[in-house]
Design a protein around this motif. Structure first.
Motif, PDB file in Angstrom:
ATOM      1  N   PHE A   1      -8.215  -6.215  -0.309  1.00 29.42           N
ATOM      2  CA  PHE A   1      -7.925  -4.811  -0.621  1.00 29.42           C
ATOM      3  C   PHE A   1      -9.191  -4.229  -1.254  1.00 29.42           C
ATOM      4  O   PHE A   1      -9.618  -4.689  -2.330  1.00 29.42           O
ATOM      5  CB  PHE A   1      -6.752  -4.682  -1.597  1.00 29.42           C
ATOM      6  CG  PHE A   1      -5.452  -5.239  -1.073  1.00 29.42           C
ATOM      7  CD1 PHE A   1      -4.485  -4.403  -0.517  1.00 29.42           C
ATOM      8  CD2 PHE A   1      -5.182  -6.599  -1.136  1.00 29.42           C
ATOM      9  CE1 PHE A   1      -3.289  -4.921  -0.046  1.00 29.42           C
ATOM     10  CE2 PHE A   1      -3.978  -7.127  -0.676  1.00 29.42           C
ATOM     11  CZ  PHE A   1      -3.030  -6.283  -0.120  1.00 29.42           C
TER      12      PHE A   1
ATOM     13  N   LEU B   1      -8.755   3.454   0.425  1.00 27.16           N
ATOM     14  CA  LEU B   1      -8.121   2.155   0.219  1.00 27.16           C
ATOM     15  C   LEU B   1      -8.109   1.458   1.581  1.00 27.16           C
ATOM     16  O   LEU B   1      -7.416   1.873   2.500  1.00 27.16           O
ATOM     17  CB  LEU B   1      -6.696   2.320  -0.312  1.00 27.16           C
ATOM     18  CG  LEU B   1      -5.873   1.038  -0.427  1.00 27.16           C
ATOM     19  CD1 LEU B   1      -6.564   0.014  -1.320  1.00 27.16           C
ATOM     20  CD2 LEU B   1      -4.460   1.346  -0.955  1.00 27.16           C
TER      21      LEU B   1
ATOM     22  N   VAL C   1       0.836  -1.213   0.000  1.00 31.92           N
ATOM     23  CA  VAL C   1       0.000   0.000   0.000  1.00 31.92           C
ATOM     24  C   VAL C   1       0.861   1.249   0.000  1.00 31.92           C
ATOM     25  O   VAL C   1       0.559   2.235  -0.704  1.00 31.92           O
ATOM     26  CB  VAL C   1      -0.950  -0.037   1.212  1.00 31.92           C
ATOM     27  CG1 VAL C   1      -1.658   1.303   1.392  1.00 31.92           C
ATOM     28  CG2 VAL C   1      -1.974  -1.151   1.055  1.00 31.92           C
TER      29      VAL C   1
ATOM     30  N   VAL D   1     -11.179  -0.761  -2.660  1.00 27.46           N
ATOM     31  CA  VAL D   1     -11.067   0.614  -3.126  1.00 27.46           C
ATOM     32  C   VAL D   1     -12.478   1.165  -3.264  1.00 27.46           C
ATOM     33  O   VAL D   1     -13.262   0.692  -4.097  1.00 27.46           O
ATOM     34  CB  VAL D   1     -10.316   0.705  -4.465  1.00 27.46           C
ATOM     35  CG1 VAL D   1     -10.258   2.151  -4.947  1.00 27.46           C
ATOM     36  CG2 VAL D   1      -8.907   0.142  -4.319  1.00 27.46           C
TER      37      VAL D   1
ATOM     38  N   LEU E   1      -6.986   2.190  -8.183  1.00 28.63           N
ATOM     39  CA  LEU E   1      -7.009   3.545  -7.622  1.00 28.63           C
ATOM     40  C   LEU E   1      -7.153   4.600  -8.722  1.00 28.63           C
ATOM     41  O   LEU E   1      -7.853   5.599  -8.535  1.00 28.63           O
ATOM     42  CB  LEU E   1      -5.750   3.797  -6.796  1.00 28.63           C
ATOM     43  CG  LEU E   1      -5.680   3.035  -5.466  1.00 28.63           C
ATOM     44  CD1 LEU E   1      -4.297   3.161  -4.846  1.00 28.63           C
ATOM     45  CD2 LEU E   1      -6.733   3.570  -4.499  1.00 28.63           C
TER      46      LEU E   1
ATOM     47  N   VAL F   1      -6.243   5.900   3.550  1.00 30.80           N
ATOM     48  CA  VAL F   1      -5.790   4.517   3.674  1.00 30.80           C
ATOM     49  C   VAL F   1      -6.175   3.997   5.056  1.00 30.80           C
ATOM     50  O   VAL F   1      -5.909   4.654   6.068  1.00 30.80           O
ATOM     51  CB  VAL F   1      -4.269   4.396   3.462  1.00 30.80           C
ATOM     52  CG1 VAL F   1      -3.829   2.947   3.657  1.00 30.80           C
ATOM     53  CG2 VAL F   1      -3.875   4.899   2.079  1.00 30.80           C
TER      54      VAL F   1
ATOM     55  N   LEU G   1      -3.211  -2.636  -8.013  1.00 32.72           N
ATOM     56  CA  LEU G   1      -3.801  -1.664  -7.105  1.00 32.72           C
ATOM     57  C   LEU G   1      -3.771  -0.263  -7.698  1.00 32.72           C
ATOM     58  O   LEU G   1      -4.715   0.532  -7.515  1.00 32.72           O
ATOM     59  CB  LEU G   1      -3.064  -1.691  -5.766  1.00 32.72           C
ATOM     60  CG  LEU G   1      -3.270  -2.956  -4.916  1.00 32.72           C
ATOM     61  CD1 LEU G   1      -2.366  -2.924  -3.688  1.00 32.72           C
ATOM     62  CD2 LEU G   1      -4.724  -3.071  -4.483  1.00 32.72           C
TER      63      LEU G   1
END
Length: 481
Positions: free
Chosen positions: A413, A402, A343, A415, A387, A363, A383
């Motif tokens: 994960f 996130l 991340v 989003v 994003l 985050v 990722l």
């Protein structure tokens, strides 16, 4: 590929079901037959008992009538001056009158019963045994066969059963016959016996008709059950075959989908490898120029910017090499990676994009997250794609989150954006190659992300948020210690 064993299993199921249905039909018919035979036997036994009781009652009534007639004769015996002559149907004996005289009395056997002509019939006969006689006589005074009735009386039996041959000798049909014997007290005329013999002709014929009815019922039941079982088995077989065909069609469709997906994946990877190959030469040139620029800018404020350019060039080169290896059928190298580190790298790469779009990036990482075994560069690229899509979909001033958490054996994960969301009909199509809702989109970003997830034994899903926005989920299996 699986058709033959599947069809064989279905055929075995059909055969077993057919055998079970046949066995059930046979048991049903056998049950009907046994119940019918049992009822007929019980009815036959009751009829025989009723007939035997009827003959016994008739013999008792006839004995009472005979005793009355004999009493009348004994009170007023007719005088006979001459010795009695032999006469058919008559019985003679010597009795002592009230005044001491001895008289010869002739008893006409046919006159002993008021309805003698109606007592005998085809299936029923009446016989009498005078005192001292060794054989029974019929109502006409004729000897009744070879003495089978006298033998029954000699044994002390009041009821009995005659065989077919014995019944035939007594003038009855050739069927077994019941015998009932009753005694009549004639006073001075001695003790007489009355025997009523009844043929079982009607009962036997009724039993035969009853058995015929049972057979007809069993046949009708068997035919009905067989017809029902046949049509039921046909319907069952048709349903099994239809289900079999549907499953085969579903297997073919699933196989075609897998083949189409593999073809799209192969096409996408081929295209990606072609792009990567074409990008390789410019990247090499950029690196050479950046290294020369780094030498020229030693100890200057711009030196760090040039190093950043060189780092991103190396990173892009590694990503390109990863796609080339995947296109050639080789799995990318994988190693345990911490989700927090992934991340952080992604945020460093994507921060400038969010600043330019005036979209906030938040985050949220759960504590004590387990590692995942992946190719870090490819997962970071996946990722980044998620994003970038969230950033492009969100208006200015919006927030993209996130979120990283553990769910069972997976690291998830998520989003979350505040855009227009994902339409239900586009959820599956968006992760396929060359489909995009963006005006200038190539349709490869989410498809590559999905392929990276598949190579990492994970998955990618898209869903709408409430009241607005979308949520993209990358699910990866955690590293097993």
């Amino acid at each position: 590929m699986t058709r033959r064993p599947f069809a064989s299993a279905e055929r075995s199921r059909v055969r077993i079901s057919g055998l079970v249905l046949l066995l059930g039909a046979v048991l049903s018919v056998a049950t009907v037959a046994l119940v019918g035979i049992r009822f007929e036997d019980a009815e036959s036994e009751l009829a025989m008992e009723r007939e035997q009781r009827r003959l016994g009652n008739l013999a008792a009534l006839l004995s009472v009538e005979l005793a009355g007639e004999l009493a009348n004769i004994a009170r007023d015996p007719p005088a006979m001056a001459d010795p009695p002559a032999a006469e058919s149907g008559a019985w003679t004996t010597r009795v002592t009158a009230g005044d001491g005289r001895e008289l010869d009395v002739r008893v006409q056997i046919g006159d002993l019963f008021h309805a003698a002509d109606h007592l005998d019939s085809t299936d029923e006969r009446v016989f009498v045994l005078p005192p001292g006689a060794t054989k029974f006589f019929d109502l006409h005074g004729l000897s009744a066969g070879p003495g089978v009735l006298a033998e029954l009386v000699a044994c002390g039996e009041d009821t009995g059963m005659l065989s077919d041959e014995q019944a035939l000798q007594l003038g009855l049909p050739e069927y077994p016959a019941f015998v009932s014997v009753a005694s009549a007290d004639g006073g001075v005329l001695g003790t007489w016996r009355v025997a009523v013999v009844g043929s079982t002709h009607e009962e036997v014929e009724r039993d035969r008709r009853g058995m015929l009815r049972v057979i007809i019922k069993v046949l009708l039941t068997g035919i009905t059950t067989a017809a029902f079982g046949y049509f039921a088995f046909r319907e069952f077989r048709a349903q099994v075959m239809a289900r079999h065909q549907l499953e085969l069609a579903e297997q073919r469709r699933a196989g075609e989908e897998v083949l189409a997906r593999e073809n799209r994946t192969a096409t996408m990877l081929t295209l990606a490898s072609g792009v990567a190959h074409e990008v390789g030469t410019p990247l090499g040139l950029i690196r050479v120029k950046a290294e020369a620029l780094l030498d020229a800018l030693q100890d200057s404020p711009e030196e760090e910017d040039v190093r950043t350019i060189l780092g991103q060039v190396d990173r892009l080169r590694d990503v390109v090499q990863g796609f080339l290896r995947a296109a050639r059928g080789r799995m990318p190298e994988q190693a345990p990676s911490a989700p927090a580190a992934l991340v952080q790298s992604v945020c460093d790469l994507i921060a400038h994009r969010f600043q330019a779009a005036e979209v906030e990036l938040q985050v949220e990482i759960a504590p004590d997250m387990p590692e995942v075994r992946v190719n870090a560069l490819l997962v970071e690229h996946a990722l980044v794609n998620l994003l970038v899509n969230a950033c492009d979909a969100s208006p200015k001033g919006a927030c993209v989150t996130l979120r990283v958490r553990q769910e069972g054996e997976d690291v998830v994960f998520e989003v979350l954006d505040e855009g227009e969301g994902v339409r239900e009909e586009d959820r599956e199509r968006l992760i396929k190659p060359f489909f995009s809702r963006k005006a200038h989109g190539t349709g490869l970003g989410l498809a590559l992300t999905n392929e990276i997830a598949r190579m990492s034994r994970g998955s990618v899903t898209l869903a709408a948020r409430s009241p607005r926005g979308a949520i993209a989920t990358l699910r990866l299996p955690r590293e097993v210690p």
